[in-house]
Motif scaffolding. Structure first.
Motif, PDB file in Angstrom:
ATOM      1  N   ILE A 210       0.836  -1.209   0.000  1.00  0.00           N
ATOM      2  CA  ILE A 210       0.000   0.000   0.000  1.00  0.00           C
ATOM      3  C   ILE A 210       0.868   1.256   0.000  1.00  0.00           C
ATOM      4  O   ILE A 210       0.596   2.197  -0.747  1.00  0.00           O
ATOM      5  N   LEU A 211       1.894   1.269   0.826  1.00  0.00           N
ATOM      6  CA  LEU A 211       2.787   2.432   0.871  1.00  0.00           C
ATOM      7  C   LEU A 211       3.432   2.681  -0.486  1.00  0.00           C
ATOM      8  O   LEU A 211       3.569   3.830  -0.921  1.00  0.00           O
ATOM      9  N   ASN A 212       3.834   1.616  -1.164  1.00  0.00           N
ATOM     10  CA  ASN A 212       4.457   1.770  -2.477  1.00  0.00           C
ATOM     11  C   ASN A 212       3.452   2.202  -3.533  1.00  0.00           C
ATOM     12  O   ASN A 212       3.797   2.959  -4.438  1.00  0.00           O
ATOM     13  N   LEU A 213       2.217   1.746  -3.421  1.00  0.00           N
ATOM     14  CA  LEU A 213       1.193   2.172  -4.377  1.00  0.00           C
ATOM     15  C   LEU A 213       0.926   3.673  -4.276  1.00  0.00           C
ATOM     16  O   LEU A 213       0.590   4.322  -5.259  1.00  0.00           O
ATOM     17  N   PHE A 214       1.069   4.229  -3.083  1.00  0.00           N
ATOM     18  CA  PHE A 214       0.875   5.657  -2.878  1.00  0.00           C
ATOM     19  C   PHE A 214       2.176   6.452  -3.026  1.00  0.00           C
ATOM     20  O   PHE A 214       2.217   7.638  -2.726  1.00  0.00           O
ATOM     21  N   GLY A 215       3.254   5.800  -3.445  1.00  0.00           N
ATOM     22  CA  GLY A 215       4.508   6.473  -3.714  1.00  0.00           C
ATOM     23  C   GLY A 215       5.330   6.813  -2.487  1.00  0.00           C
ATOM     24  O   GLY A 215       6.285   7.586  -2.584  1.00  0.00           O
ATOM     25  N   MET A 216       4.983   6.239  -1.343  1.00  0.00           N
ATOM     26  CA  MET A 216       5.735   6.546  -0.119  1.00  0.00           C
ATOM     27  C   MET A 216       6.989   5.704   0.021  1.00  0.00           C
ATOM     28  O   MET A 216       8.003   6.181   0.491  1.00  0.00           O
ATOM     29  N   GLY A 217       6.920   4.444  -0.345  1.00  0.00           N
ATOM     30  CA  GLY A 217       8.059   3.556  -0.113  1.00  0.00           C
ATOM     31  C   GLY A 217       8.286   3.372   1.370  1.00  0.00           C
ATOM     32  O   GLY A 217       7.375   3.040   2.114  1.00  0.00           O
ATOM     33  N   CYS A 218       9.474   3.662   1.806  1.00  0.00           N
ATOM     34  CA  CYS A 218       9.828   3.530   3.218  1.00  0.00           C
ATOM     35  C   CYS A 218       9.204   4.679   4.008  1.00  0.00           C
ATOM     36  O   CYS A 218       9.472   5.847   3.720  1.00  0.00           O
ATOM     37  N   PRO A 219       8.385   4.383   5.013  1.00  0.00           N
ATOM     38  CA  PRO A 219       7.752   5.465   5.776  1.00  0.00           C
ATOM     39  C   PRO A 219       8.761   6.301   6.567  1.00  0.00           C
ATOM     40  O   PRO A 219       8.551   7.502   6.737  1.00  0.00           O
ATOM     41  N   ILE A 220       9.835   5.700   7.018  1.00  0.00           N
ATOM     42  CA  ILE A 220      10.845   6.450   7.770  1.00  0.00           C
ATOM     43  C   ILE A 220      11.491   7.494   6.856  1.00  0.00           C
ATOM     44  O   ILE A 220      11.611   8.665   7.211  1.00  0.00           O
ATOM     45  N   LYS A 221      11.875   7.072   5.669  1.00  0.00           N
ATOM     46  CA  LYS A 221      12.497   7.990   4.720  1.00  0.00           C
ATOM     47  C   LYS A 221      11.495   9.042   4.243  1.00  0.00           C
ATOM     48  O   LYS A 221      11.833  10.210   4.075  1.00  0.00           O
ATOM     49  N   PHE A 222      10.252   8.638   4.037  1.00  0.00           N
ATOM     50  CA  PHE A 222       9.223   9.570   3.585  1.00  0.00           C
ATOM     51  C   PHE A 222       8.994  10.678   4.615  1.00  0.00           C
ATOM     52  O   PHE A 222       8.935  11.857   4.273  1.00  0.00           O
ATOM     53  N   PHE A 223       8.860  10.312   5.880  1.00  0.00           N
ATOM     54  CA  PHE A 223       8.543  11.299   6.909  1.00  0.00           C
ATOM     55  C   PHE A 223       9.756  12.116   7.360  1.00  0.00           C
ATOM     56  O   PHE A 223       9.632  13.293   7.652  1.00  0.00           O
ATOM     57  N   THR A 224      10.929  11.487   7.430  1.00  0.00           N
ATOM     58  CA  THR A 224      12.091  12.181   7.990  1.00  0.00           C
ATOM     59  C   THR A 224      13.126  12.624   6.955  1.00  0.00           C
ATOM     60  O   THR A 224      13.922  13.508   7.236  1.00  0.00           O
ATOM     61  N   GLY A 225      13.157  11.972   5.796  1.00  0.00           N
ATOM     62  CA  GLY A 225      14.202  12.248   4.818  1.00  0.00           C
ATOM     63  C   GLY A 225      15.490  11.502   5.122  1.00  0.00           C
ATOM     64  O   GLY A 225      16.503  11.722   4.473  1.00  0.00           O
ATOM     65  N   ILE A 226      15.436  10.628   6.097  1.00  0.00           N
ATOM     66  CA  ILE A 226      16.613   9.852   6.503  1.00  0.00           C
ATOM     67  C   ILE A 226      16.388   8.388   6.139  1.00  0.00           C
ATOM     68  O   ILE A 226      15.371   7.801   6.514  1.00  0.00           O
ATOM     69  N   SER A 227      17.317   7.811   5.411  1.00  0.00           N
ATOM     70  CA  SER A 227      17.213   6.398   5.052  1.00  0.00           C
ATOM     71  C   SER A 227      17.233   5.532   6.307  1.00  0.00           C
ATOM     72  O   SER A 227      17.937   5.841   7.268  1.00  0.00           O
ATOM     73  N   CYS A 228      16.492   4.448   6.279  1.00  0.00           N
ATOM     74  CA  CYS A 228      16.458   3.541   7.428  1.00  0.00           C
ATOM     75  C   CYS A 228      17.519   2.445   7.259  1.00  0.00           C
ATOM     76  O   CYS A 228      18.085   2.297   6.172  1.00  0.00           O
ATOM     77  N   PRO A 229      17.797   1.675   8.301  1.00  0.00           N
ATOM     78  CA  PRO A 229      18.825   0.617   8.196  1.00  0.00           C
ATOM     79  C   PRO A 229      18.514  -0.442   7.134  1.00  0.00           C
ATOM     80  O   PRO A 229      19.415  -1.085   6.619  1.00  0.00           O
ATOM     81  N   GLY A 230      17.249  -0.596   6.785  1.00  0.00           N
ATOM     82  CA  GLY A 230      16.881  -1.590   5.779  1.00  0.00           C
ATOM     83  C   GLY A 230      16.763  -1.012   4.381  1.00  0.00           C
ATOM     84  O   GLY A 230      16.359  -1.717   3.447  1.00  0.00           O
ATOM     85  N   CYS A 231      17.124   0.247   4.222  1.00  0.00           N
ATOM     86  CA  CYS A 231      16.974   0.919   2.932  1.00  0.00           C
ATOM     87  C   CYS A 231      17.758   0.182   1.847  1.00  0.00           C
ATOM     88  O   CYS A 231      18.936  -0.111   2.010  1.00  0.00           O
ATOM     89  N   GLY A 232      17.083  -0.107   0.760  1.00  0.00           N
ATOM     90  CA  GLY A 232      17.691  -0.822  -0.352  1.00  0.00           C
ATOM     91  C   GLY A 232      17.494  -2.325  -0.288  1.00  0.00           C
ATOM     92  O   GLY A 232      17.852  -3.036  -1.226  1.00  0.00           O
ATOM     93  N   MET A 233      16.920  -2.816   0.803  1.00  0.00           N
ATOM     94  CA  MET A 233      16.799  -4.269   0.972  1.00  0.00           C
ATOM     95  C   MET A 233      15.870  -4.899  -0.064  1.00  0.00           C
ATOM     96  O   MET A 233      16.171  -5.975  -0.588  1.00  0.00           O
ATOM     97  N   THR A 234      14.767  -4.249  -0.394  1.00  0.00           N
ATOM     98  CA  THR A 234      13.847  -4.817  -1.386  1.00  0.00           C
ATOM     99  C   THR A 234      14.531  -4.934  -2.738  1.00  0.00           C
ATOM    100  O   THR A 234      14.494  -5.992  -3.377  1.00  0.00           O
TER     101      THR A 234
END
Length: 140
Positions: A27-51
Motif C-alpha cells: 500500500i505504501l508503495n502504491l501511494f509512492g511513499m516507499g519507506c515510511p521512515i524515509k518519507f517522513f524524515t528524509g533519513i534512510s532507514c537501516p533496511g533501505c535498499g533491501m527490497t
C-alpha cells in the motif's frame, strides 16, 4: 508425525504478521511513499535498499544485490528465525537477534558515512515532517 496445535497456531500467527507487513508495504508503495521512515524524515532507514537487493539476488545479480544492501543474504535467515523462533532454544534466539541487530546497525552507520553511497543518505529537506512544519507551522 504428531501435530502440535500450539506450534501451528504460533506459525499461523507469524505468517499473518508477515502478510500484514507485506500488505502495508504494498500500500505504501502504491501511494509512492516507499519507506515510511524515509518519507517522513528524509533519513534512510537501516533496511533501505533491501527490497531492491533481494530482487537483484533473486535474479542472481549478486553484485547489484550487494550494492543495494550488503546484508541481503540475511533475509532468509531472518524469515526462518521469525517463523520458527518457538522451535529454537530461547538463548539461541536472543543471541541470534542480538547479532543480527548489531550487524544491521554497524552496516547502517558505515553506509551513512560513505560519501559515494546513493542508496542510504540523510536529506531532511525531502522529509514530509520538515516540509509540514515549514509550510503549516512556520508559515513558510
Amino acid at each position: 508425525m504428531k501435530i502440535n496445535l500450539k506450534e501451528n497456531t504460533q506459525l499461523l500467527s507469524r505468517i499473518k504478521v508477515l502478510l500484514l507487513i507485506f500488505l502495508i508495504y504494498l500500500i505504501l508503495n502504491l501511494f509512492g511513499m516507499g519507506c515510511p521512515i524515509k518519507f517522513f524524515t528524509g533519513i534512510s532507514c537501516p533496511g533501505c535498499g533491501m527490497t531492491r537487493s533481494v530482487w537483484a539476488a533473486m535474479r542472481f545479480q549478486f553484485q547489484e544485490a550487494f550494492y543495494y544492501h550488503p546484508l541481503f543474504f540475511l533475509v532468509p535467515i531472518i524469515f526462518i528465525l521469525f517463523l520458527f523462533e518457538y522451535r529454537f532454544h530461547p538463548r539461541f534466539i536472543k543471541y541470534a537477534w542480538s547479532i543480527i541487530l548489531s550487524v544491521f546497525i554497524l552496516t547502517y552507520i558505515i553506509r551513512l558515512t560513505l560519501p559515494q553511497n546513493v542508496v542510504v543518505y540523510i536529506d531532511i529537506y525531502e522529509g514530509f515532517m520538515l516540509k509540514f512544519i515549514q509550510n503549516n507551522i512556520l508559515g513558510g
